[in-house]
Design an enzyme around this catalytic site. Structure first.
Site, short mmCIF file in Angstrom:
data_model
loop_
_atom_site.label_atom_id
_atom_site.label_comp_id
_atom_site.label_asym_id
_atom_site.label_seq_id
_atom_site.Cartn_x
_atom_site.Cartn_y
_atom_site.Cartn_z
CB CYS A 1 -0.98 -0.05 1.17
SG CYS A 1 -2.46 0.96 0.94
CG HIS A 2 -0.16 4.96 1.40
ND1 HIS A 2 -1.39 4.35 1.33
CD2 HIS A 2 -0.30 6.16 0.79
CE1 HIS A 2 -2.24 5.15 0.70
NE2 HIS A 2 -1.60 6.26 0.37
#
Length: 192
Positions: free
Chosen positions: A113-114
């Protein structure tokens, strides 16, 4: 319970704002595969996790502070997402150095994800192919990475995925890569 990771020790590096499912599911899957898993953070205080990046979730106990540990203590590293978590990690010199040390040693790393935002700050994505949450793909490209939109991508021991929907594939690939152990150090590797 499987034993692919018996005798392996894995660090999950996270702080406040971590997406709970991206911390818990990899941790639990790695443990089921036989690994010892430590949560490493900016301090030893419990961290506040999040659901869907907007709803506060549970407090998670921390095993070690990053400033008091070393990549030498671990066989592999996982970087979960959530937007606040990697933003705080990439601003911490000890956290960035910890990440760089895994790459310098050729140890496998997973980021979802991030989570790859911290990899950008560590300057370890140049010349690599990876995936991430869409909103940080420009940052990855600007740091020299080739970015693709796939469920899971593995590049010489660096495992990346886009979001929580990819967790099953991400965890399966983590176990496979972590079982393989060290990989050749990438030429653009860390400067630590």
């Amino acid at each position: 319970m499987t034993n692919e990771l018996e005798g392996r020790t894995v660090a999950i590096l996270a702080t406040d704002g971590v997406e709970l499912v991206e911390l818990v599911q990899p941790r639990d899957e790695l443990r089921r595969a036989g690994a010892r898993v430590d949560l490493v953070s900016l301090s030893t205080d419990p961290i506040r996790s999040m659901n869907a990046d907007i709803n506060p979730a549970e407090l998670v106990e921390v095993d070690r502070a990053v400033a008091d540990t070393s990549a030498d203590d671990y066989d592999a590293l996982v970087l979960p997402g959530g937007t606040v978590n990697p933003d705080n990690l990439r601003a911490d010199p000890a956290a960035v150095a910890f990440v760089q040390a895994f790459f310098a040693a050729g140890k496998p790393v997973g980021a979802i994800c991030h989570g790859p935002w911290t990899l950008v700050e560590a300057d370890v994505v140049r010349g690599r192919t990876l995936t991430s949450y869409p909103s940080i793909r420009t940052d990855l490209r600007n740091a020299g990475a080739t970015v693709v939109d796939e469920q899971v991508v593995c590049d010489e021991g660096l495992v990346t995925s886009r979001n929580p929907d990819d967790l099953d594939a991400f965890c399966a690939k983590l176990i496979e890569e972590f079982a393989e152990g060290r990989h050749p150090v990438h030429p653009a590797g860390a400067t630590a």
